[in-house]
Design a protein around this motif. Sequence first.
Motif, mmCIF file in Angstrom:
data_model
loop_
_atom_site.group_PDB
_atom_site.id
_atom_site.type_symbol
_atom_site.label_atom_id
_atom_site.label_comp_id
_atom_site.label_asym_id
_atom_site.label_seq_id
_atom_site.Cartn_x
_atom_site.Cartn_y
_atom_site.Cartn_z
ATOM 1 N N ASP A 184 -18.601 -16.324 -0.185
ATOM 2 C CA ASP A 184 -17.854 -15.126 -0.883
ATOM 3 C C ASP A 184 -17.074 -14.149 0.287
ATOM 4 O O ASP A 184 -17.651 -13.601 1.113
ATOM 5 C CB ASP A 184 -18.936 -13.901 -1.570
ATOM 6 N N PRO A 185 -15.992 -14.364 -0.032
ATOM 7 C CA PRO A 185 -15.120 -13.634 0.980
ATOM 8 C C PRO A 185 -14.982 -12.350 1.067
ATOM 9 O O PRO A 185 -14.714 -11.569 2.013
ATOM 10 C CB PRO A 185 -13.662 -14.328 0.935
ATOM 11 N N ARG A 186 -15.129 -11.612 -0.230
ATOM 12 C CA ARG A 186 -15.077 -10.039 -0.136
ATOM 13 C C ARG A 186 -15.810 -9.369 0.840
ATOM 14 O O ARG A 186 -15.296 -8.280 1.119
ATOM 15 C CB ARG A 186 -15.444 -9.629 -1.639
ATOM 16 N N PRO A 187 -16.955 -9.421 1.172
ATOM 17 C CA PRO A 187 -17.939 -8.852 2.080
ATOM 18 C C PRO A 187 -17.145 -8.806 3.426
ATOM 19 O O PRO A 187 -17.478 -8.057 4.416
ATOM 20 C CB PRO A 187 -19.372 -9.379 2.122
ATOM 21 N N TYR A 188 -16.307 -9.831 3.773
ATOM 22 C CA TYR A 188 -15.841 -10.005 5.171
ATOM 23 C C TYR A 188 -14.411 -9.348 5.177
ATOM 24 O O TYR A 188 -13.705 -9.870 6.137
ATOM 25 C CB TYR A 188 -15.717 -11.552 5.471
ATOM 26 N N ILE A 189 -13.895 -8.742 3.998
ATOM 27 C CA ILE A 189 -12.713 -8.077 4.312
ATOM 28 C C ILE A 189 -13.078 -6.698 4.532
ATOM 29 O O ILE A 189 -13.288 -5.912 3.825
ATOM 30 C CB ILE A 189 -12.006 -8.115 2.941
ATOM 31 N N LYS A 190 -12.382 -6.161 5.782
ATOM 32 C CA LYS A 190 -12.848 -4.903 6.093
ATOM 33 C C LYS A 190 -11.928 -3.781 5.371
ATOM 34 O O LYS A 190 -12.289 -2.822 5.002
ATOM 35 C CB LYS A 190 -12.563 -4.793 7.542
ATOM 36 N N GLU A 191 -10.783 -3.973 5.375
ATOM 37 C CA GLU A 191 -10.026 -2.986 4.301
ATOM 38 C C GLU A 191 -9.007 -3.871 3.378
ATOM 39 O O GLU A 191 -7.986 -4.138 3.847
ATOM 40 C CB GLU A 191 -9.012 -2.305 5.768
ATOM 41 N N PRO A 192 -9.591 -4.035 2.345
ATOM 42 C CA PRO A 192 -8.920 -4.770 1.248
ATOM 43 C C PRO A 192 -7.702 -4.360 1.087
ATOM 44 O O PRO A 192 -7.461 -2.894 0.722
ATOM 45 C CB PRO A 192 -9.950 -4.715 0.198
ATOM 46 N N ASN A 193 -6.593 -4.799 0.955
ATOM 47 C CA ASN A 193 -5.397 -4.399 0.127
ATOM 48 C C ASN A 193 -5.525 -4.618 -1.297
ATOM 49 O O ASN A 193 -5.431 -5.658 -1.950
ATOM 50 C CB ASN A 193 -4.239 -5.628 0.572
ATOM 51 N N MET A 194 -5.369 -3.496 -1.937
ATOM 52 C CA MET A 194 -5.505 -3.421 -3.215
ATOM 53 C C MET A 194 -4.478 -4.045 -4.160
ATOM 54 O O MET A 194 -4.485 -4.213 -5.250
ATOM 55 C CB MET A 194 -5.916 -2.023 -3.986
ATOM 56 N N ALA A 195 -3.405 -4.252 -3.302
ATOM 57 C CA ALA A 195 -2.105 -4.588 -4.256
ATOM 58 C C ALA A 195 -2.136 -6.432 -4.224
ATOM 59 O O ALA A 195 -1.205 -6.713 -4.875
ATOM 60 C CB ALA A 195 -0.872 -4.321 -3.538
ATOM 61 N N TYR A 196 -3.040 -6.726 -3.587
ATOM 62 C CA TYR A 196 -3.115 -8.310 -3.695
ATOM 63 C C TYR A 196 -4.583 -8.832 -4.229
ATOM 64 O O TYR A 196 -5.497 -8.278 -3.523
ATOM 65 C CB TYR A 196 -2.714 -8.994 -2.484
ATOM 66 N N PRO A 197 -4.875 -9.812 -5.125
ATOM 67 C CA PRO A 197 -6.063 -10.297 -5.604
ATOM 68 C C PRO A 197 -6.718 -10.821 -4.521
ATOM 69 O O PRO A 197 -6.608 -11.522 -3.399
ATOM 70 C CB PRO A 197 -5.766 -11.213 -6.731
ATOM 71 N N THR A 198 -8.293 -10.469 -4.353
ATOM 72 C CA THR A 198 -9.169 -11.018 -3.565
ATOM 73 C C THR A 198 -9.713 -12.442 -4.138
ATOM 74 O O THR A 198 -9.376 -12.509 -5.370
ATOM 75 C CB THR A 198 -10.410 -10.163 -3.033
ATOM 76 N N ARG A 199 -10.097 -13.364 -3.310
ATOM 77 C CA ARG A 199 -10.766 -14.525 -3.902
ATOM 78 C C ARG A 199 -12.226 -14.481 -4.309
ATOM 79 O O ARG A 199 -13.059 -13.618 -3.953
ATOM 80 C CB ARG A 199 -10.364 -15.853 -2.927
ATOM 81 N N MET A 200 -12.749 -15.860 -4.731
ATOM 82 C CA MET A 200 -14.197 -15.742 -4.922
ATOM 83 C C MET A 200 -14.683 -17.050 -4.225
ATOM 84 O O MET A 200 -14.112 -18.097 -3.662
ATOM 85 C CB MET A 200 -14.439 -15.822 -6.409
ATOM 86 N N LYS A 201 -15.998 -17.067 -3.901
ATOM 87 C CA LYS A 201 -16.664 -18.378 -3.459
ATOM 88 C C LYS A 201 -16.240 -19.556 -4.329
ATOM 89 O O LYS A 201 -16.178 -19.631 -5.526
ATOM 90 C CB LYS A 201 -18.172 -18.263 -3.341
ATOM 91 N N GLY A 202 -15.808 -20.787 -3.489
ATOM 92 C CA GLY A 202 -15.808 -21.818 -4.200
ATOM 93 C C GLY A 202 -14.247 -22.177 -4.507
ATOM 94 O O GLY A 202 -13.938 -23.152 -5.424
ATOM 95 N N VAL A 203 -13.236 -21.584 -4.108
ATOM 96 C CA VAL A 203 -11.918 -21.913 -4.468
ATOM 97 C C VAL A 203 -11.069 -21.789 -3.212
ATOM 98 O O VAL A 203 -11.502 -21.814 -1.894
ATOM 99 C CB VAL A 203 -11.234 -20.573 -5.135
ATOM 100 N N VAL A 204 -9.833 -22.784 -3.169
ATOM 101 C CA VAL A 204 -9.115 -23.019 -2.121
ATOM 102 C C VAL A 204 -7.825 -22.130 -1.996
ATOM 103 O O VAL A 204 -7.377 -21.425 -3.164
ATOM 104 C CB VAL A 204 -8.650 -24.462 -2.277
ATOM 105 N N GLU A 205 -7.373 -21.664 -0.968
ATOM 106 C CA GLU A 205 -6.378 -20.764 -0.856
ATOM 107 C C GLU A 205 -5.554 -21.346 0.448
ATOM 108 O O GLU A 205 -5.959 -22.116 1.259
ATOM 109 C CB GLU A 205 -6.936 -19.343 -0.535
ATOM 110 N N LYS A 206 -4.345 -20.967 0.377
ATOM 111 C CA LYS A 206 -3.236 -21.290 1.365
ATOM 112 C C LYS A 206 -2.034 -20.340 1.247
ATOM 113 O O LYS A 206 -2.154 -19.201 0.546
ATOM 114 C CB LYS A 206 -2.780 -22.638 1.081
#
Length: 263
Positions: A178-200
């Motif tokens: 789960d990436p969310r606990p490892y984002i120190k200062e989330p940018n609320m204007a862009y969506p966060t991801r979840m465990k088990g998905v690809v990004e680029k």
Amino acid sequence: MGNKKIKRRNFLKAAGFASLAGAWAAATAGFLSGQRVKAQAVKPTPNSLVAGRWALVIDTRICAEHPECRDCIEACHKWHNVPRFPDKQHEIKWIWKTHFHNAFPYQSHEYDNEDVKKREVIVLCNHCEHPPCVRVCPTQATFKREDGIVMMDMHRCIGCRFCMGACPYGARSFNWLDPRPYIKEPNMAYPTRMKGVVEKCIFCFDKLHEGKLPVCVRACKYGALTFGDLADPHSKVNELLRKHFNIRRKVNLGTGPSVFYII
């Protein structure tokens, strides 16, 4: 009685938040995938930047003059909520640096300029003209827009990782955790991801919609990154490509990369 009221209040709060989050996710999914969920969100505005085929030109000579600079990487990862996992094997990368011989294994030979061979170069998704990742995706979570941007809809991704196997550039990352606990200062204007998905990298299509250049390009204070319309013969990117010797990664594979490197 008091405990029941508290529990009921917490339940309603959670339900309301879930409803809001669900609606936001649906709207974001429509924006990312180009569906009609939010048709008005994907139509270009008078201020939107449009192109026949977007391309990025990276001047490795300028980057070599400032080897410590990571402004484009930091800006991209901060805006897009890219997590920083402590374990390297879980690393998520949209844009990063690698050695020249790793980026261009087929272009290197013993007579190359020594300075060029020692350079670190910026790499990212190449937004190919013929993207192999799109062909293998079973859910159309990755698709190519008319302007050449190869998209990644994280809401539709089922985590099969076929696209990662098909990409010859290693430009995709998989969220093993789960990436969310490892984002120190989330940018609320862009969506966060979840465990088990690809990004680029997605060439900052959302910024283009607002009439702004990609985050990495705007963050580069030395002018090493140039973004523009490859289909326009008078664009800045075409001017640079005509003027300077340049190469692309693994062109022998026939993918048609849209990222060019001036060496």
